[in-house]
Design a protein around this motif. Sequence first.
Motif, PDB file in Angstrom:
ATOM      1  N   ASP A  42      46.713  37.884  20.650  1.00  0.00           N
ATOM      2  CA  ASP A  42      47.437  37.613  21.890  1.00  0.00           C
ATOM      3  C   ASP A  42      47.138  38.681  22.934  1.00  0.00           C
ATOM      4  O   ASP A  42      46.942  38.379  24.116  1.00  0.00           O
ATOM      5  N   GLU A  43      47.120  39.949  22.486  1.00  0.00           N
ATOM      6  CA  GLU A  43      46.829  41.032  23.424  1.00  0.00           C
ATOM      7  C   GLU A  43      45.399  40.929  23.939  1.00  0.00           C
ATOM      8  O   GLU A  43      45.139  41.170  25.123  1.00  0.00           O
ATOM      9  N   TYR A  44      44.489  40.560  23.050  1.00  0.00           N
ATOM     10  CA  TYR A  44      43.086  40.410  23.486  1.00  0.00           C
ATOM     11  C   TYR A  44      42.951  39.291  24.520  1.00  0.00           C
ATOM     12  O   TYR A  44      42.269  39.453  25.531  1.00  0.00           O
ATOM     13  N   VAL A  45      43.607  38.162  24.275  1.00  0.00           N
ATOM     14  CA  VAL A  45      43.541  37.044  25.224  1.00  0.00           C
ATOM     15  C   VAL A  45      44.131  37.455  26.557  1.00  0.00           C
ATOM     16  O   VAL A  45      43.582  37.157  27.623  1.00  0.00           O
ATOM     17  N   THR A  46      45.265  38.179  26.511  1.00  0.00           N
ATOM     18  CA  THR A  46      45.891  38.625  27.757  1.00  0.00           C
ATOM     19  C   THR A  46      44.960  39.540  28.526  1.00  0.00           C
ATOM     20  O   THR A  46      44.813  39.430  29.752  1.00  0.00           O
ATOM     21  N   GLN A  47      44.303  40.463  27.815  1.00  0.00           N
ATOM     22  CA  GLN A  47      43.365  41.376  28.477  1.00  0.00           C
ATOM     23  C   GLN A  47      42.185  40.620  29.069  1.00  0.00           C
ATOM     24  O   GLN A  47      41.717  40.932  30.160  1.00  0.00           O
ATOM     25  N   THR A  48      41.718  39.603  28.357  1.00  0.00           N
ATOM     26  CA  THR A  48      40.536  38.876  28.802  1.00  0.00           C
ATOM     27  C   THR A  48      40.816  38.051  30.045  1.00  0.00           C
ATOM     28  O   THR A  48      40.063  38.077  31.013  1.00  0.00           O
ATOM     29  N   ILE A  49      41.938  37.338  30.065  1.00  0.00           N
ATOM     30  CA  ILE A  49      42.201  36.432  31.185  1.00  0.00           C
ATOM     31  C   ILE A  49      42.653  37.183  32.422  1.00  0.00           C
ATOM     32  O   ILE A  49      42.592  36.647  33.530  1.00  0.00           O
ATOM     33  N   THR A  50      43.135  38.403  32.271  1.00  0.00           N
ATOM     34  CA  THR A  50      43.565  39.160  33.450  1.00  0.00           C
ATOM     35  C   THR A  50      42.520  40.188  33.879  1.00  0.00           C
ATOM     36  O   THR A  50      42.770  40.950  34.809  1.00  0.00           O
ATOM     37  N   ALA A  51      41.373  40.229  33.206  1.00  0.00           N
ATOM     38  CA  ALA A  51      40.367  41.235  33.530  1.00  0.00           C
ATOM     39  C   ALA A  51      39.734  40.946  34.887  1.00  0.00           C
ATOM     40  O   ALA A  51      39.541  39.792  35.276  1.00  0.00           O
ATOM     41  N   ASP A  52      39.440  41.993  35.596  1.00  0.00           N
ATOM     42  CA  ASP A  52      38.743  41.889  36.879  1.00  0.00           C
ATOM     43  C   ASP A  52      37.249  41.879  36.591  1.00  0.00           C
ATOM     44  O   ASP A  52      36.648  42.901  36.305  1.00  0.00           O
ATOM     45  N   ASP A  53      36.644  40.692  36.671  1.00  0.00           N
ATOM     46  CA  ASP A  53      35.230  40.564  36.318  1.00  0.00           C
ATOM     47  C   ASP A  53      34.330  40.520  37.548  1.00  0.00           C
ATOM     48  O   ASP A  53      33.185  40.073  37.460  1.00  0.00           O
ATOM     49  N   ARG A  54      34.837  41.000  38.670  1.00  0.00           N
ATOM     50  CA  ARG A  54      34.002  41.018  39.869  1.00  0.00           C
ATOM     51  C   ARG A  54      32.880  42.040  39.731  1.00  0.00           C
ATOM     52  O   ARG A  54      33.048  43.092  39.127  1.00  0.00           O
ATOM     53  N   THR A  55      31.738  41.709  40.334  1.00  0.00           N
ATOM     54  CA  THR A  55      30.626  42.651  40.372  1.00  0.00           C
ATOM     55  C   THR A  55      30.917  43.732  41.415  1.00  0.00           C
ATOM     56  O   THR A  55      31.792  43.558  42.278  1.00  0.00           O
ATOM     57  N   PRO A  56      30.213  44.865  41.359  1.00  0.00           N
ATOM     58  CA  PRO A  56      30.411  45.888  42.398  1.00  0.00           C
ATOM     59  C   PRO A  56      30.207  45.342  43.807  1.00  0.00           C
ATOM     60  O   PRO A  56      30.934  45.704  44.734  1.00  0.00           O
ATOM     61  N   ALA A  57      29.215  44.469  43.986  1.00  0.00           N
ATOM     62  CA  ALA A  57      28.975  43.900  45.313  1.00  0.00           C
ATOM     63  C   ALA A  57      30.147  43.041  45.761  1.00  0.00           C
ATOM     64  O   ALA A  57      30.540  43.056  46.942  1.00  0.00           O
TER      65      ALA A  57
END
Length: 505
Positions: A293-308
């Motif tokens: 559950d913690e892993y899923v929460t971390q994954t779906i809320t992660a900021d996956d934007r590139t530096p650009a």
Amino acid sequence: MPIAPRLDSVFADLGVDLGAVLSADPGGLSDAGLLAEVAGLERLGRLVDAARVRFAGEVGARSRPELGDEGLSRSQNFTSPAKLVSAVAGVSVAESQKRLALGQRLRGALQLGGVQGPEPFPRVSEGLNRGVLAVEAAVVITKQCAHLIGRGLPADAVAEAEQSLVEETVTWGLTPDQTAALAVRLRELLDPDGAAPRDEVLQQQRSLTFSRSADGMVRGRFALTPEQAGVWCSSIEALQSPRITRPGSSGTCASGSDPDRSGAAGSGVATPDAVGPEGADARVTGPRFVSEDEYVTQTITADDRTPAQKNVDTVTELIARAAAAPDMPHLNGSTTTVNVHVTLADLEAGRGVGWIDGIEEPVPVAAIEQLRCHAPVVTTVLGDRGEVLHLGKTRRLFSPAQNRALAARDGGCVWHGCDRPPAWCETHHVTEWASPDHLPGRTDIDNGVLLCHFHHSHLHKSAWKLIMHAGVPHLVPPRWRDPEQTPIPTTRRRTTLPPRHHTAA
């Protein structure tokens, strides 16, 4: 084009000598052996590059404009020496131009009677011919030294600068970038009076242009002077400075996730963090397993934007903040405002598109809802026949006093695991504008929450929902996450314990 017989024999000998190296498997080398081979091959390549530059320079000299149709390039039916070298060598015109520029810069000027004068940069030529100076470094050194000559510096001072740059580059193994930085410092030391004229050239080159692309994007090009770049870079760094940490971990900000800390989902996910025996954070060699559950929460809320992508979002936020400042120029009595047109049917259905004045490409309703939460937007709602049903007001934005109250209540972004402070947050309307519970223009504290830009955008596009319960924001997970969709209290208020602690007590 056939190869000259003299070079043909050289290539034959090289093929025999290099055959073992070129056919060897690099995977069988030790680390030291691999790096030694890379350095040796690079030096060999530099020797070839030096010959390429020298011969290209000769082609340029034989194709100089004053020779007219008798010049080499024109006599071979090419309009320029760069195109001739490109066709003969099988390289791009841009690469040919680079070789020609350096080759001609290294050649001595033609004197009376057509005699070639002494080499202007003998130490650079020597470094190239020995294979110890890269072509890129030679370009940097000759450009800066030529600039000093143009500024009228004595020949001995320029020669000393050339020798110093070549020696530093070769002795300390400087990269071309490091050589360029050193050359700039040396240039400013030798020619302090040239700073103002050089800056004037840069001032004339500054620019910012936009153009619309067929795919709907608006693309641009910009050129900044050093002081403008300083303002841009420092402003962007100020908004991006907090460390990127995992949601829920201790740190300045949890706007993204560390890719080195990801793992496969299962009964647990290993991360390099661990907790010591007394409960204090400690670095250990073993992994720490987190629940699925913690892993899923971390994954779906992660900021996956590139530096650009982060850069353009940051610049947009800076412009939006500046545009909303009270001392900004007003247009028709209002500060900078985004005008959006949308039909009532699309707004109520939560799908479809809206149109922004001055922009040809439509935007989805979800993007309009996000803009209307935090940006100064006037939304014009149209009926089926195009009649104006409602003309929105920019007053739907929260006032500074209301935002201070929200900061006191929420403590920053209310999304679980995110610790963006209030100054980094946007204000989101929990109950949307189209709801009968909150009529157009009503902006109350009990209908607002603080969200960082990333999670604000994420909320408008995801299955997660925000509700208010007893004056406290609650996140409602999607059914795939929690079939019961139990609201999760999210306030970070520090004056009281979270609601779950009151219940437990």
